[in-house]
Design an enzyme around this catalytic site. Structure first.
Site, mmCIF file in Angstrom:
data_model
loop_
_atom_site.group_PDB
_atom_site.id
_atom_site.type_symbol
_atom_site.label_atom_id
_atom_site.label_comp_id
_atom_site.label_asym_id
_atom_site.label_seq_id
_atom_site.Cartn_x
_atom_site.Cartn_y
_atom_site.Cartn_z
ATOM 1 N N ARG A 20 82.981 24.132 2.196
ATOM 2 C CA ARG A 20 84.230 23.495 3.091
ATOM 3 C C ARG A 20 84.863 22.614 3.492
ATOM 4 O O ARG A 20 85.392 22.102 3.860
ATOM 5 C CB ARG A 20 84.311 24.628 4.246
ATOM 6 C CG ARG A 20 84.868 26.373 4.623
ATOM 7 C CD ARG A 20 84.635 26.600 6.040
ATOM 8 N NE ARG A 20 84.343 28.150 5.683
ATOM 9 C CZ ARG A 20 83.212 28.807 6.909
ATOM 10 N NH1 ARG A 20 82.430 28.092 7.470
ATOM 11 N NH2 ARG A 20 83.357 29.980 6.454
ATOM 12 N N ASN A 36 75.186 25.129 31.614
ATOM 13 C CA ASN A 36 74.687 25.045 32.801
ATOM 14 C C ASN A 36 72.814 24.455 32.132
ATOM 15 O O ASN A 36 73.216 25.392 31.305
ATOM 16 C CB ASN A 36 74.400 26.216 34.053
ATOM 17 C CG ASN A 36 74.247 27.208 33.284
ATOM 18 O OD1 ASN A 36 73.696 27.518 32.160
ATOM 19 N ND2 ASN A 36 75.479 28.046 33.422
ATOM 20 N N PHE A 37 72.076 24.664 32.709
ATOM 21 C CA PHE A 37 70.202 24.675 32.109
ATOM 22 C C PHE A 37 70.144 25.489 31.887
ATOM 23 O O PHE A 37 69.353 25.396 30.240
ATOM 24 C CB PHE A 37 69.600 24.607 33.173
ATOM 25 C CG PHE A 37 69.458 22.361 33.851
ATOM 26 C CD1 PHE A 37 70.127 22.101 32.919
ATOM 27 C CD2 PHE A 37 68.761 22.432 34.379
ATOM 28 C CE1 PHE A 37 70.070 20.294 33.358
ATOM 29 C CE2 PHE A 37 68.930 20.536 35.113
ATOM 30 C CZ PHE A 37 69.447 20.293 34.381
ATOM 31 N N ARG A 47 69.884 27.764 18.221
ATOM 32 C CA ARG A 47 70.563 27.120 17.095
ATOM 33 C C ARG A 47 69.577 25.482 16.462
ATOM 34 O O ARG A 47 69.156 25.187 15.118
ATOM 35 C CB ARG A 47 71.437 26.181 16.962
ATOM 36 C CG ARG A 47 73.260 26.885 17.598
ATOM 37 C CD ARG A 47 72.948 27.456 16.477
ATOM 38 N NE ARG A 47 74.291 28.603 16.785
ATOM 39 C CZ ARG A 47 74.657 29.437 15.943
ATOM 40 N NH1 ARG A 47 73.941 29.899 15.788
ATOM 41 N NH2 ARG A 47 75.724 30.850 16.946
#
Length: 78
Positions: A20, A36-37, A47
């Site tokens: 793409r 938040n953590f 990821r």
């Protein structure tokens, strides 16, 4: 022309998400994110893996480095 390049990239084995980048809407983007953590730990876990798209993995690695430095007590184990 760009779409033809996209199709050829797929034919030679490039992943669709990477192919793409030959299309016009693929431009650099700036983001401001918050979380938040626990959310950041979940993001990094999901990821920071080889199967993740290269760009998102690089972001996860950078976030991980920053959080380990800035909040070591919460991110020392990742």
């Amino acid at each position: 022309m760009a779409y033809n390049m996209y199709e050829k990239a797929i034919l030679v084995g490039l992943n669709k998400e990477d192919a793409r980048y030959s299309l016009p809407e693929s431009t650099e983007t700036s983001l401001v994110l918050s979380g938040n953590f626990q959310g950041w730990r979940d993001f990094i876990k999901l990821r920071d893996i080889d199967a993740a798209q290269r760009e998102i993995r690089l972001i996860a690695l950078e976030v991980k480095d920053i959080l380990k430095k800035e909040a070591e007590a919460f991110f020392y184990d990742i």
